[in-house]
Design an enzyme around this catalytic site. Structure first.
Site, short mmCIF file in Angstrom:
data_model
loop_
_atom_site.label_atom_id
_atom_site.label_comp_id
_atom_site.label_asym_id
_atom_site.label_seq_id
_atom_site.Cartn_x
_atom_site.Cartn_y
_atom_site.Cartn_z
N CYS A 56 44.04 9.50 56.70
CA CYS A 56 43.20 10.04 57.72
C CYS A 56 42.53 8.79 58.49
O CYS A 56 42.14 7.64 57.86
CB CYS A 56 41.70 10.55 57.07
SG CYS A 56 42.21 12.04 55.95
N ARG A 107 44.46 22.32 64.17
CA ARG A 107 43.27 21.93 63.01
C ARG A 107 42.57 20.71 63.59
O ARG A 107 41.46 20.56 63.13
CB ARG A 107 44.34 21.48 62.12
CG ARG A 107 43.56 21.12 60.62
CD ARG A 107 44.71 21.13 59.50
NE ARG A 107 44.17 20.43 58.39
CZ ARG A 107 44.70 20.29 57.24
NH1 ARG A 107 45.86 21.27 57.00
NH2 ARG A 107 44.40 19.82 56.26
P1 XMP Z 1 44.02 12.50 50.06
O1 XMP Z 1 43.27 11.15 49.82
O2 XMP Z 1 44.44 13.24 48.77
O3 XMP Z 1 43.65 13.59 51.46
O4 XMP Z 1 45.68 12.06 50.62
C1 XMP Z 1 44.10 14.67 51.60
C2 XMP Z 1 43.25 15.62 52.64
O5 XMP Z 1 42.98 14.57 53.85
C3 XMP Z 1 42.91 15.73 54.90
N1 XMP Z 1 43.65 15.20 55.84
C4 XMP Z 1 43.36 14.70 57.11
N2 XMP Z 1 42.40 14.19 57.35
N3 XMP Z 1 43.39 13.20 59.29
C5 XMP Z 1 42.26 13.27 58.64
O6 XMP Z 1 41.19 13.13 59.04
C6 XMP Z 1 44.77 13.65 58.84
O7 XMP Z 1 45.65 13.63 59.67
C7 XMP Z 1 44.66 14.39 57.86
N4 XMP Z 1 45.58 15.41 56.98
C8 XMP Z 1 45.01 15.55 55.96
C9 XMP Z 1 42.97 17.07 54.33
O8 XMP Z 1 41.58 17.35 54.08
C10 XMP Z 1 43.66 16.90 52.97
O9 XMP Z 1 43.33 17.97 52.14
#
Ligand code: XMP
Length: 521
Positions: free
Chosen positions: A344, A439
């Site tokens: 993120c 999203r």
């Molecule tokens: P981890 O740390 O487990 O996080 O890899 C997965 C979660 O990250 C969120 N997610 C995003 N948040 N930009 C964001 O700010 C993105 O592109 C993105 N893609 C996923 C989402 O909540 C996921 O479960």
């Protein structure tokens, strides 16, 4: 702060959530900023229970959910998660029809009784059957043969489903009805698995049992391998997460889709979710980067009105007001996390988001009031983070931890002799082009113009099967619970006491001043 004369020193330094987070209200804290104090324990880690029931009634046997991301959860991952007692949320960066069949694949995976087995007509050619197997990627080649009324005519055995017999008709090749073993639904009784298990023991070499009614109409198929797997599962500590019909649980993400006029496309959302419900989805997740928003709230309201009993996850939020809003709209479980994820960039790009432990605490206050669950979403890199998250949340959602697993979508790539899998944020430009733009509050078409991506594209080192990864994580969670004397997750939440960790304390927490030969796992 000095210990007062009558208070116990532990109580002064190691504080319960309410006093700890109130005392740290001026700073955002995340997992590595805190540690949990241990307590007297008469609980062995292996005896701790990890089951969790989310508001809305969804029961999991371990509190772990794989993220609805296009490099993390499709049917293979969802099956593996449910078999381990957790849940997979199938992402929505695919045509709706495709998502429906992914859900079906999970719901029809290894059942005790396959209620609607694939049937073959007697006048089909073996070549047609081979083409069907190829097209649908079936992992089996034995099929019941029925006439147009559904009456059982025989069984087409895998031994004859071979290219050399391609031009022969099924009727010429089948094992005839009188030689096929069947049982009636009534005979199966209350415990069909035990009954079928007995049947297979008594009938040497028979691996399939067909279920019929008194008129010999086919009603199901039981295979020995399914029965053996389920019998083994019954002995395992963490049982697969199943629905009332003994099918694996499965979740699916839905988007707050807008029409060409920018209005919420209620008709399309309802059609999509109706399809998911027909296929037996156990929970839907309205997944967006900003859940405390009109579009998400309205989507949840529409779904709640149309499907009063369907468990709904919604998010993401990091404020108590956000939890209250989504709970009032009808959500049962709220995703907490804005910007903690490993891929993120929301915090960097938009300058918003709250470190996870503080966000979880603030949200947990509203969740208790509204009787909803919270899910700690993103930023989890080790089992210790999960233990900390579970002191406030009912389950965790992980992306990065599972993205290198065999069951994650995508091919393995080799770089300098090391194996990796692609892992990308749903807010990365590439993922938004594939469908997830809504999203992040963008139009799909925007993704081709210059919009601010909120995620990156990355690689994760290949890490084996979900079974292996979860076994390690579960071991860690159980250790943490043992240290706190917590026999289950309710007790973990009640017993947790926290203290902040200094930068030197963080260094102390990881291996240090040694040359590492082997990692812990
Ligand atoms: P981890 O740390 O487990 O996080 O890899 C997965 C979660 O990250 C969120 N997610 C995003 N948040 N930009 C964001 O700010 C993105 O592109 C993105 N893609 C996923 C989402 O909540 C996921 O479960």
């Amino acid at each position: 702060m000095a210990a007062t004369r009558n208070s116990h020193p532990d109580d002064t330094f190691y504080q319960k959530a309410d006093s700890f987070f109130a005392a740290n209200s001026k700073i955002g804290l995340t997992y590595d900023d805190i540690t949990l104090a241990t307590l007297y324990s008469d609980i062995l880690p292996r005896n701790t229970q990890l089951d969790t029931t989310l508001a809305g009634g969804l029961q999991l046997n371990i509190p772990a959910i794989s993220a609805d991301m296009d490099t993390v959860t499709e049917s293979r991952m969802a099956i593996a998660m449910a078999l381990n007692g957790g849940l997979g949320l199938i992402h929505y960066n695919m045509p709706e029809r495709e998502q429906l069949s992914q859900v079906s694949r999970v719901k029809y995976h290894v059942q005790g009784l396959i209620q609607d087995p694939i049937k073959i007509a007697p006048d089909q050619l073996i070549g047609d059957v081979l083409a069907l197997i190829e097209e649908k990627k079936f992992g089996f080649s034995t099929f019941p043969v029925v006439n147009e009324k559904g009456t059982l005519l025989g069984l087409l055995s895998g031994h004859v489903v071979k290219p050399r017999y391609a031009t022969k008709k099924v009727i010429e090749a089948l094992t005839p009805r009188k030689a096929v073993h069947t049982i009636t639904k009534k005979e199966l009784g209350k415990d069909p698995i035990a009954r079928a298990d007995k049947f297979f023991t008594e009938h040497l070499g028979i691996h399939k049992l067909l279920v019929v009614d008194d008129a010999d109409h086919l009603h199901g198929l039981i295979t020995m391998s399914d029965v053996e797997r389920i019998t083994l599962e019954r002995k395992a500590q963490f049982k697969p997460a199943r629905d009332a019909s003994f099918r694996l649980v499965c979740g699916a993400a839905v988007s707050a889709t807008r029409n060409a006029f920018g209005e919420l496309d209620k008709k399309r959302i309802l059609e999509h979710v109706s399809g998911l419900v027909e296929r037996g989805v156990d929970v839907v997740a309205v997944s967006t980067a900003h859940g405390h928003s009109q579009g998400v709230g309205d989507t949840v309201k529409v779904l709640r009105d149309a499907f009063p009993k369907l468990p709904i996850i919604a998010g993401n939020v990091t404020s108590a007001a956000g939890v209250e809003y989504l709970a009032d709209c009808g959500a049962n479980a709220i995703k907490v996390g804005q910007g903690p994820g490993s891929i993120c960039t929301t915090r960097i790009v938009a300058g918003v988001g709250i470190p996870q432990m503080t966000a979880l605490y603030v949200c947990s206050l509203a969740a208790k009031k509204k009787k909803v669950s919270i899910l700690a979403d993103g930023g989890i890199t080790k089992s210790g983070d999960i233990v900390k998250a579970l002191t406030l949340a009912q389950a965790v959602i992980c992306g990065g931890i599972f993205a290198g697993c065999t069951e994650a979508p995508g091919d393995v790539v080799e770089i300098s002799g090391k194996m990796y899998k692609h892992y990308r944020g749903m807010g990365s430009l590439a993922a938004m082009k594939s469908g997830s733009a809504a999203r992040y509050g963008h139009e799909k078409a925007d993704a081709t113009r210059k919009v601010a991506a909120e995620g990156i594209e990355a690689l994760k080192e290949v890490c084996g099967s979900v079974d292996r990864v979860l076994a390690t994580l579960i071991g860690g969670i159980q250790s943490g619970m043992g240290y706190l004397g917590a026999k289950d997750l309710v007790s973990l939440r009640a017993k947790a006491r926290y203290i902040r960790v200094s930068p030197a304390g963080q260094r102390e927490a990881a291996p240090h001043d040694v040359v590492e030969l082997k990692t812990g796992n």
